[in-house]
Scaffold this active site. Structure first.
Site, short mmCIF file in Angstrom:
data_model
loop_
_atom_site.label_atom_id
_atom_site.label_comp_id
_atom_site.label_asym_id
_atom_site.label_seq_id
_atom_site.Cartn_x
_atom_site.Cartn_y
_atom_site.Cartn_z
N CYS A 56 0.73 -1.10 -0.18
CA CYS A 56 -0.11 0.09 -0.10
C CYS A 56 0.92 1.40 0.04
CB CYS A 56 -1.11 0.06 1.23
SG CYS A 56 -1.86 1.55 1.34
N CYS A 70 -4.98 1.10 -8.71
CA CYS A 70 -5.45 2.27 -9.27
C CYS A 70 -5.39 2.27 -10.65
CB CYS A 70 -4.98 3.78 -8.92
SG CYS A 70 -5.83 5.05 -9.89
N CYS A 73 -3.20 5.58 -12.35
CA CYS A 73 -1.81 6.14 -12.01
C CYS A 73 -0.92 4.68 -11.27
CB CYS A 73 -1.85 7.04 -10.89
SG CYS A 73 -2.52 6.62 -9.33
N HIS A 85 -7.03 7.77 -1.53
CA HIS A 85 -6.36 7.74 -2.76
C HIS A 85 -7.38 8.52 -3.71
CE1 HIS A 85 -4.04 7.03 -6.39
NE2 HIS A 85 -5.11 6.63 -6.94
N HIS A 92 -9.47 9.59 -9.68
CA HIS A 92 -8.87 8.33 -9.71
C HIS A 92 -9.82 7.42 -8.83
CE1 HIS A 92 -4.39 9.35 -10.96
NE2 HIS A 92 -5.24 10.23 -11.38
N CYS A 191 -46.48 -52.99 -6.31
CA CYS A 191 -46.80 -51.69 -6.21
C CYS A 191 -45.66 -51.05 -6.69
CB CYS A 191 -47.03 -51.21 -4.71
SG CYS A 191 -45.63 -51.75 -3.66
N HIS A 486 -43.61 -49.76 0.98
CA HIS A 486 -44.90 -49.67 -0.03
C HIS A 486 -44.86 -48.39 -0.78
CE1 HIS A 486 -48.73 -50.41 -1.61
NE2 HIS A 486 -49.46 -49.24 -0.97
#
Lengths: 555, 178
Positions: A56, A70, A73, A85, A92, A191, A486
């Site tokens: 960062c 970004c 930039c 920023h 931006h 059945c 059944h």
């Protein structure tokens, strides 16, 4: 109730994104494209520098949550500092999450979506894929499969329906019970057979075919004098059940024919309804198939069993190392679903069933379908040979539905094996199932798209010629234990549910059906369901089939 | 699971705890990001309809479980919608298509089994697996044993009841039957 005309809703951009696009167009995206890296699991990340960790620019934190690049930039901000920023640099606003390649608006503090950006990402994904995988995926994404033949089949069956309807119109309608409701005598533990027959008797395209006498019994008998033909026998049952006679019918001839066909299943005791279902369709296919498909075209068999029930499943095996995916297709006449047993703790008492916590919302049909299409990590003892890596690798397997049938038959696997105790037991849990079912999320395009992060492709989002929306018309339920129980079938005719318990037909409230223990569930395409309801006014068939003879009574 | 006290942790433990936290956060954000995308692009299924079906189902189960509701009559002494009653063992008589003798419907299957020469002896020879019925529609890719779509074996079966030759009628009219 409208079908969505486009698969994706193209979301409206925030004003910052709109602004950015106006000013910079696609240049930022295109610049970024070369730094995009696709991983075998479908994730896309941005890697600009191989040697340095991204940090960062405000706090120099290496990993403070998400990191955003970004687009103007190229400065990096962590999630704490993105707002800073965009405030310090005018305009931006748009950044991209470098780990996930998702657009982010710093001013709105929210993830945003753009068709053009996704296109750029997908283009890179396709380039990054191992070459053989690439072709099939591109095909999938662009849905270039030919749909024409399938369309003809639907149109065909619709024509049959109209012929049938025209013929029925000669009758006088009376307000009483729908045609085709007739009990079936139990011939001695049959059945399982009765329950499936009731479902088949009311599967709209199947019914229309047989009631319009499309299977010509005369010709069939001449062709093979002594061999039994299950289709002929089913035709006889159809005529009997739709004749207007309401006394229970004994499908004895059918039982006899079926036993001749399935020698291994021929014993009067203890049968499974699902096995019977598969066996019957197979029997019809064997006889009809030979005449109708002179060349052995397996995928598009035109026998009535396949035209109505057959769909196509897709199986993808992906190498977790390189992402190479091999795809195979298999036709199927039904889908067998496992119940998700992982969320329940099993208290295993021999042969007794397990009762889960009543409040769990996990046992639903959609959960089973989710489980069916979930990527499954194959164990390390099941490494598969990857053509790309040229060695055995850990793999992921994922199922999806390539093509839906007209009638969707779902089979719930209500048994569980305990390898420790070498026993099997029946899972008695209630499974919630909807009356209206949308299969879109389980189709191959949806599953493949999901694997690639659900990017907006912007290709022509075509509507399926076969809709993915289904309506329930029959449920076969099982009550009792694994080895003795059944079967009963519930039928939905003209929005009324009927219980078919061998010879006994009764009306039931839909809540009974919802609360029942389903074993096989039959859905039909929504359009066919509504058309079938129109047809089913109560007009009995007189024995002589003279359309001009007035009918005195019906039931 | 209690979080270990930061002060008591060695630097190594702190570091590994930190990494674990990062990994966990990353996974959580993955899921959140995917769900956000699905929701924004309208890909999620029609949740309202689903919830409605769930609600109806839950309601149905409550109603059915309530003993005061007459609900589902399971006995076979009921009158059907056409006003007919039927005996527990179907008493229609017809001729066996194998031997020609007149047989009572409800006992036709056991008769036919002997008549056709099938039955326990034959059953022991033939395997009970459904491989015979598989043929053209073998399911799925033949790879994984855990495949959710693996070939069905003989145990994937729910069976219906055994037939008792002497039908016992209970005093309240219910029948023991298949």
């Amino acid at each position: 109730m409208e079908t969505r005309s486009s698969v994706f809703a193209n979301p409206k951009p925030c004003k910052h994104l709109a602004d950015y696009k106006l000013r910079h167009g696609l240049s930022g995206y295109k610049f970024l494209q070369k730094w995009l890296k696709t991983f075998p699991n479908g994730k896309t990340s941005i890697k600009m520098c191989e040697t340095k960790m991204p940090k960062c620019s405000f706090c120099s934190g290496i990993r403070q949550g998400r990191l955003f690049l970004c687009l103007i930039c190229s400065s990096m901000s962590c999630s704490d500092h993105t707002l800073l920023h965009s405030q310090s640099e005018n305009g931006h606003d748009i950044a991209v999450d470098i780990e996930r390649s998702e657009l982010y608006c710093c001013s709105c503090s929210d993830q945003v979506y753009d068709l053009d950006f996704d296109k750029v990402v997908v283009a890179k994904n396709i380039v990054d894929m191992p070459s053989k995988t690439r072709d099939s995926v591109v095909d999938d994404l662009m849905r270039r499969s030919s749909k024409r033949r399938r369309l003809n089949s639907v149109v065909d069956l619709d024509l049959i329906r109209s012929k049938f309807f025209v013929w029925m119109r000669g009758r006088r309608a009376k307000s009483c019970y729908p045609l085709g409701l007739r009990g079936l005598n139990n011939l001695g533990s049959t059945c399982f057979m009765n329950s499936i027959l009731q479902a088949l008797l009311h599967a709209p395209p199947f019914r229309n075919y047989f009631l319009s006498e499309r299977h010509d019994r005369e010709t069939c008998r001449k062709r093979s004098s002594d061999q039994s033909c299950l289709a002929c026998d089913i035709g006889v049952i159809f005529s009997a059940v739709y004749s207007g006679d309401r006394t229970p019918y004994s499908p004895a001839q059918f039982l006899y024919s079926w036993w001749q066909h399935s020698a291994n299943l021929a014993s009067y005791e203890q049968q499974d309804a699902h096995e019977f279902f598969i066996s019957v369709l197979d029997g019809i296919h064997e006889r009809e198939g030979k005449e109708i498909n002179p060349n052995k075209d397996n995928g598009d068999c035109q026998c009535i069993a396949h035209r109505v029930f057959s769909g196509m499943l897709r199986s993808d095996l992906t190498c977790t190392t390189c992402g190479f995916t091999s795809t195979t297709y298999d036709p199927c006449v039904d889908i067998s679903l496992n119940m998700d047993t992982s969320s329940f703790s099993s208290v295993d008492v021999a042969n007794k069933s397990v009762r889960p916590n009543e409040d769990t919302g996990r046992s639903t049909l959609l959960a089973c379908l989710d489980l069916f299409t979930r990527p499954e990590r194959l164990g390390s003892d099941q490494k598969l040979y990857c053509q790309n890596c040229q060695e055995k690798r850990d793999s992921l397997k994922q199922m999806s539905i390539k093509r839906l049938p007209l009638v969707l038959s779902l089979h719930i696997k209500r048994f569980e094996h305990s390898s420790l105790r070498r026993t099997s037991r029946k899972i008695d849990w209630h499974l919630q199932f909807p009356f209206s079912l949308d299969m879109t999320p389980y189709l191959s395009p949806s599953i493949v798209r999901n694997r690639f992060g659900n990017r907006i492709f912007g290709f022509e989002s075509d509507e399926a010629d076969i809709s993915a929306e289904f309506e329930i018309f029959a449920v076969v339920t099982h009550s009792g234990m694994l080895d003795s129980g059944h079967y009963v079938t519930y039928l939905r005719l003209q929005n009324q549910w009927y219980k078919c318990d061998d010879a006994w037909i009764t009306e039931v409230d839909e809540r009974i059906v919802r609360a029942s223990q389903c074993y096989m569930i039959f859905y039909v395409q929504r359009m066919l369901y509504y058309k079938a309801n129109e047809d089913l006014s109560c007009t009995p068939m007189p024995s002589r089939r003279d359309p001009f003879v007035p009918i005195a009574g019906c039931c | 699971m209690s979080v270990p006290n930061e002060d008591n942790m060695s630097p190594h433990m702190q570091l590994s705890s930190h990494f674990f936290g990062d990994l966990l956060d990353s996974i959580i954000v993955d899921v959140a990001s995917e769900c956000h995308r699905v929701a924004r692009l309208g890909l999620d299924r029609n949740l309202e309809e689903e919830e409605e079906e769930l609600r109806l189902s839950a309601q149905a189960r409550v109603t059915v479980a309530d003993p005061s509701n007459s609900g589902d009559t399971t006995g076979k002494y009921v009158v059907d919608i056409f006003g007919q009653t039927h005996p527990c063992v179907a008493n229609e008589v017809f001729d066996c298509m194998n031997c020609g003798r007149p047989i009572v419907a409800g006992r036709f299957a056991p008769h036919l089994e002997k008549c056709m020469g099938k039955g326990r002896k034959a059953r022991a020879k033939a395997t009970r697996s459904s491989t015979a019925t598989q043929n053209r529609y073998s399911r799925g890719s033949p790879v994984s044993a855990n495949s959710p779509h693996s070939n069905s074996t003989s145990t994937n079966r729910l069976l219906n009841g055994t037939y008792s030759h002497t039908v016992e009628e209970y005093s309240n009219g219910t029948c023991e039957g298949p």
